[in-house]
Scaffold this motif. Structure first.
Motif, PDB file in Angstrom:
ATOM      1  N   SER A   2       0.673  -1.106  -0.053  1.00 25.99           N
ATOM      2  CA  SER A   2      -0.006  -0.061  -0.104  1.00 25.99           C
ATOM      3  C   SER A   2       0.957   1.229  -0.148  1.00 25.99           C
ATOM      4  O   SER A   2       1.722   1.115   0.593  1.00 25.99           O
ATOM      5  CB  SER A   2      -0.888  -0.090   1.216  1.00 25.99           C
ATOM      6  OG  SER A   2      -1.877  -1.036   1.259  1.00 25.99           O
ATOM      7  N   SER A 243      -5.245   3.645  -6.901  1.00 23.23           N
ATOM      8  CA  SER A 243      -5.616   3.421  -5.483  1.00 23.23           C
ATOM      9  C   SER A 243      -4.824   4.225  -4.714  1.00 23.23           C
ATOM     10  O   SER A 243      -5.565   4.492  -3.826  1.00 23.23           O
ATOM     11  CB  SER A 243      -4.500   2.071  -5.510  1.00 23.23           C
ATOM     12  OG  SER A 243      -4.636   1.454  -4.035  1.00 23.23           O
ATOM     13  N   LYS A 247      -7.565   6.434  -1.925  1.00 23.34           N
ATOM     14  CA  LYS A 247      -7.114   6.273  -0.340  1.00 23.34           C
ATOM     15  C   LYS A 247      -6.629   7.860   0.031  1.00 23.34           C
ATOM     16  O   LYS A 247      -7.289   8.245   1.174  1.00 23.34           O
ATOM     17  CB  LYS A 247      -5.803   5.534  -0.040  1.00 23.34           C
ATOM     18  CG  LYS A 247      -6.125   3.964  -0.404  1.00 23.34           C
ATOM     19  CD  LYS A 247      -4.949   2.957  -0.088  1.00 23.34           C
ATOM     20  CE  LYS A 247      -5.063   1.650  -0.102  1.00 23.34           C
ATOM     21  NZ  LYS A 247      -4.074   0.820   0.022  1.00 23.34           N
ATOM     22  N   TYR A 256      -1.369   5.070   4.336  1.00 22.55           N
ATOM     23  CA  TYR A 256      -2.108   4.249   3.442  1.00 22.55           C
ATOM     24  C   TYR A 256      -2.121   2.609   4.041  1.00 22.55           C
ATOM     25  O   TYR A 256      -3.123   1.810   3.651  1.00 22.55           O
ATOM     26  CB  TYR A 256      -1.601   4.014   1.996  1.00 22.55           C
ATOM     27  CG  TYR A 256      -1.757   5.330   1.123  1.00 22.55           C
ATOM     28  CD1 TYR A 256      -2.265   6.602   1.909  1.00 22.55           C
ATOM     29  CD2 TYR A 256      -1.321   5.508   0.177  1.00 22.55           C
ATOM     30  CE1 TYR A 256      -2.481   7.560   1.280  1.00 22.55           C
ATOM     31  CE2 TYR A 256      -1.100   7.033  -0.401  1.00 22.55           C
ATOM     32  CZ  TYR A 256      -1.832   7.823   0.064  1.00 22.55           C
ATOM     33  OH  TYR A 256      -1.990   9.105  -0.487  1.00 22.55           O
ATOM     34  N   TRP A 261      -9.988  -3.461   5.110  1.00 22.19           N
ATOM     35  CA  TRP A 261     -10.179  -4.329   4.028  1.00 22.19           C
ATOM     36  C   TRP A 261     -11.030  -3.602   2.974  1.00 22.19           C
ATOM     37  O   TRP A 261     -10.774  -3.803   1.741  1.00 22.19           O
ATOM     38  CB  TRP A 261     -10.681  -5.628   4.494  1.00 22.19           C
ATOM     39  CG  TRP A 261      -9.821  -6.635   5.180  1.00 22.19           C
ATOM     40  CD1 TRP A 261      -8.986  -6.300   6.298  1.00 22.19           C
ATOM     41  CD2 TRP A 261      -9.315  -7.790   4.778  1.00 22.19           C
ATOM     42  NE1 TRP A 261      -8.186  -7.430   6.562  1.00 22.19           N
ATOM     43  CE2 TRP A 261      -8.494  -8.384   5.487  1.00 22.19           C
ATOM     44  CE3 TRP A 261      -9.951  -8.882   3.707  1.00 22.19           C
ATOM     45  CZ2 TRP A 261      -8.070  -9.664   5.494  1.00 22.19           C
ATOM     46  CZ3 TRP A 261      -9.355  -9.975   3.668  1.00 22.19           C
ATOM     47  CH2 TRP A 261      -8.261 -10.346   4.601  1.00 22.19           C
ATOM     48  N   ASN A 264      -9.330  -0.967   1.123  1.00 27.77           N
ATOM     49  CA  ASN A 264      -8.341  -1.454  -0.019  1.00 27.77           C
ATOM     50  C   ASN A 264      -9.064  -2.174  -1.018  1.00 27.77           C
ATOM     51  O   ASN A 264      -8.694  -1.981  -2.230  1.00 27.77           O
ATOM     52  CB  ASN A 264      -7.599  -2.662   0.723  1.00 27.77           C
ATOM     53  CG  ASN A 264      -6.229  -2.136   1.488  1.00 27.77           C
ATOM     54  OD1 ASN A 264      -5.808  -1.096   1.118  1.00 27.77           O
ATOM     55  ND2 ASN A 264      -6.061  -2.919   2.626  1.00 27.77           N
ATOM     56  N   SER A 268      -8.501  -0.724  -4.768  1.00 28.42           N
ATOM     57  CA  SER A 268      -8.403  -1.846  -5.943  1.00 28.42           C
ATOM     58  C   SER A 268      -8.960  -1.747  -7.135  1.00 28.42           C
ATOM     59  O   SER A 268      -8.760  -1.943  -8.182  1.00 28.42           O
ATOM     60  CB  SER A 268      -8.269  -3.078  -5.196  1.00 28.42           C
ATOM     61  OG  SER A 268      -7.452  -3.286  -4.219  1.00 28.42           O
ATOM     62  N   TRP A 336      -6.178  -6.154  -4.102  1.00 33.35           N
ATOM     63  CA  TRP A 336      -6.650  -6.012  -2.858  1.00 33.35           C
ATOM     64  C   TRP A 336      -6.154  -6.957  -1.642  1.00 33.35           C
ATOM     65  O   TRP A 336      -5.843  -6.469  -0.575  1.00 33.35           O
ATOM     66  CB  TRP A 336      -7.983  -6.293  -2.808  1.00 33.35           C
ATOM     67  CG  TRP A 336      -9.026  -6.311  -1.633  1.00 33.35           C
ATOM     68  CD1 TRP A 336      -9.195  -5.583  -0.664  1.00 33.35           C
ATOM     69  CD2 TRP A 336      -9.258  -7.745  -1.056  1.00 33.35           C
ATOM     70  NE1 TRP A 336     -10.033  -6.401   0.400  1.00 33.35           N
ATOM     71  CE2 TRP A 336      -9.942  -7.693   0.119  1.00 33.35           C
ATOM     72  CE3 TRP A 336      -9.229  -9.160  -1.567  1.00 33.35           C
ATOM     73  CZ2 TRP A 336     -10.466  -8.550   1.045  1.00 33.35           C
ATOM     74  CZ3 TRP A 336     -10.081 -10.062  -0.776  1.00 33.35           C
ATOM     75  CH2 TRP A 336     -10.237  -9.954   0.433  1.00 33.35           C
ATOM     76  N   GLN A 339      -2.430  -5.710  -1.106  1.00 41.01           N
ATOM     77  CA  GLN A 339      -2.490  -4.426  -0.168  1.00 41.01           C
ATOM     78  C   GLN A 339      -2.914  -4.785   1.343  1.00 41.01           C
ATOM     79  O   GLN A 339      -2.278  -3.864   1.962  1.00 41.01           O
ATOM     80  CB  GLN A 339      -3.403  -3.394  -0.849  1.00 41.01           C
ATOM     81  CG  GLN A 339      -2.923  -2.858  -1.934  1.00 41.01           C
ATOM     82  CD  GLN A 339      -3.918  -1.737  -2.594  1.00 41.01           C
ATOM     83  OE1 GLN A 339      -3.558  -0.387  -2.447  1.00 41.01           O
ATOM     84  NE2 GLN A 339      -5.270  -2.080  -3.085  1.00 41.01           N
ATOM     85  N   THR A 340      -3.588  -5.587   1.539  1.00 41.81           N
ATOM     86  CA  THR A 340      -4.032  -6.044   2.953  1.00 41.81           C
ATOM     87  C   THR A 340      -2.929  -6.981   3.613  1.00 41.81           C
ATOM     88  O   THR A 340      -2.515  -6.971   4.813  1.00 41.81           O
ATOM     89  CB  THR A 340      -5.405  -6.804   2.956  1.00 41.81           C
ATOM     90  OG1 THR A 340      -6.214  -6.094   2.082  1.00 41.81           O
ATOM     91  CG2 THR A 340      -5.890  -6.896   4.198  1.00 41.81           C
TER      92      THR A 340
END
Length: 351
Positions: A2, A243, A247, A256, A261, A264, A268, A336, A339-340
């Motif tokens: 992220s 993205s 954010k 970020y 979730w 993100n 995404s 997604w 990034q998580t």
């Protein structure tokens, strides 16, 4: 993974990036490319495929595992079908005026075959796609933070002074993604083989990968690398930029990595949609370069000229809708998840 604020002292560890991006790629492969489907499509005859489906369906009535297999099979068949249709539409250089012509474009030499053979013909090249996709996700999702850190350390203030604090931060992450996207051409041979299997299977002539490399030369597998880099640069810029902007301006996040979730997921969707639309014209050119026979190449500039002259501006967006339907969900899911997971792994390792 992220995007984070320029100049932030804490950074995700490279191990967290590797595990997070790798997990995202493997999860995408597990959901969208089940091994049973790959084997059934590439190595089995139509009869064997029907038998496997029948066995899976029978097993599904008795166990939850069987039910999952049937569901995974259905998802993979649908996504593989749409992917091949999109590639063949992008490769088509003529105007389609009726359903008969559309039938020939989509099913090629199986246009007059029975329905079963037509259906199976839409699933070539999945083996190459699997290897390419996992390596691509690890490289892109794990590599972008490295480029981001470099830009933040050496040019973070320049981005901030040129675009402002918030916009500069988002632009910096977009630029890092673009640089990584250009370098993605190292994985091009797997992508070339996948596309040829989907759109021009005659180029294989019954040969395996090593035989093709020996006969055609390794350099031929990098055909179209310049156009691929030109496609990846704006595409990856839009992916990570979409993205980051979501954010920054939609959710007002300063860090970020603190995104939920859901945040993100929305980010995404924004990045993936922007990436696919922006890269569509060059993706069509790249696909047409790569789908030609090894012994009959054509330059990207000639393809571009012929498309503009004979097919019009709409030709540069051929296959976009199927691509959004097929590639969109896969890209959103893996982006997604990466990034998580990358921040989550980093937090776990710091404890």
């Amino acid at each position: 993974m992220s995007p984070v604020a320029a100049g932030r002292s804490e950074k995700e560890s490279n191990l967290a990036r590797l595990l997070g991006s790798g997990s995202a790629g493997i999860a995408e492969l597990a959901i969208f490319h089940p091994v049973d489907v790959v084997v059934a499509v590439l190595e089995s005859s139509q009869r064997m495929l029907e038998e496997r489906e029948a066995r899976a369906s029978s097993y599904a009535t008795d166990t939850e595992t069987g039910q999952w297999l049937v569901e995974a099979l259905a998802v993979k068949l649908w996504l593989g079908l749409v992917d091949t249709i999109a590639k063949r539409l992008m490769s088509n250089e003529t105007k389609i005026s009726n359903t008969a012509e559309l039938n020939k474009v989509i099913f090629k030499n199986k246009a007059d075959a029975p329905f079963g053979r037509k259906f199976v013909s839409l699933f070539p090249g999945l083996g190459y796609a699997a290897g390419y996709k996992v390596l691509q996700r690890i490289y892109k999702y794990g590599g972008q933070p490295v480029a981001r850190d470099f830009l933040g350390t050496h040019y973070g203030k320049d981005f901030e002074n040129a675009f402002g604090k918030k916009t500069g931060k988002a632009i910096m992450h977009s630029t890092a993604g673009s640089l990584i996207g250009i370098g993605e051409i190292v994985l091009l041979p797997l992508d070339v083989l996948k596309i040829k299997r989907q759109t021009n299977p005659e180029a294989f002539k019954g040969r395996g990968v090593f035989k093709i490399i020996k006969d055609e030369g390794f350099g031929n597998l990098y055909r179209g690398w310049g156009w691929t880099a030109a496609r990846n640069a704006p595409g990856s810029f839009a992916l990570f930029g979409g993205s980051a902007f979501a954010k920054e301006f939609l959710f007002g996040l300063n860090d970020y990595n603190k995104a939920t979730w859901f945040q993100n997921f929305v980010a995404s969707i924004a990045g993936a949609s922007a990436s696919l639309v922006v890269s569509a014209p060059l993706d069509v050119i790249k696909t047409r370069i790569q789908n030609r026979n090894f012994d009959n190449p054509e330059s990207g500039f000639r393809i571009l000229t012929n498309m503009a002259k004979n097919e019009g501006a709409g030709a540069f967006f051929k296959g976009l809708v199927p691509k959004l339907l097929m590639t969109g969900p896969k890209l959103v899911f893996s982006f997604w998840l990466a990034q998580t997971l990358i921040p989550a792994f980093d937090i776990a390792f710091r404890k």
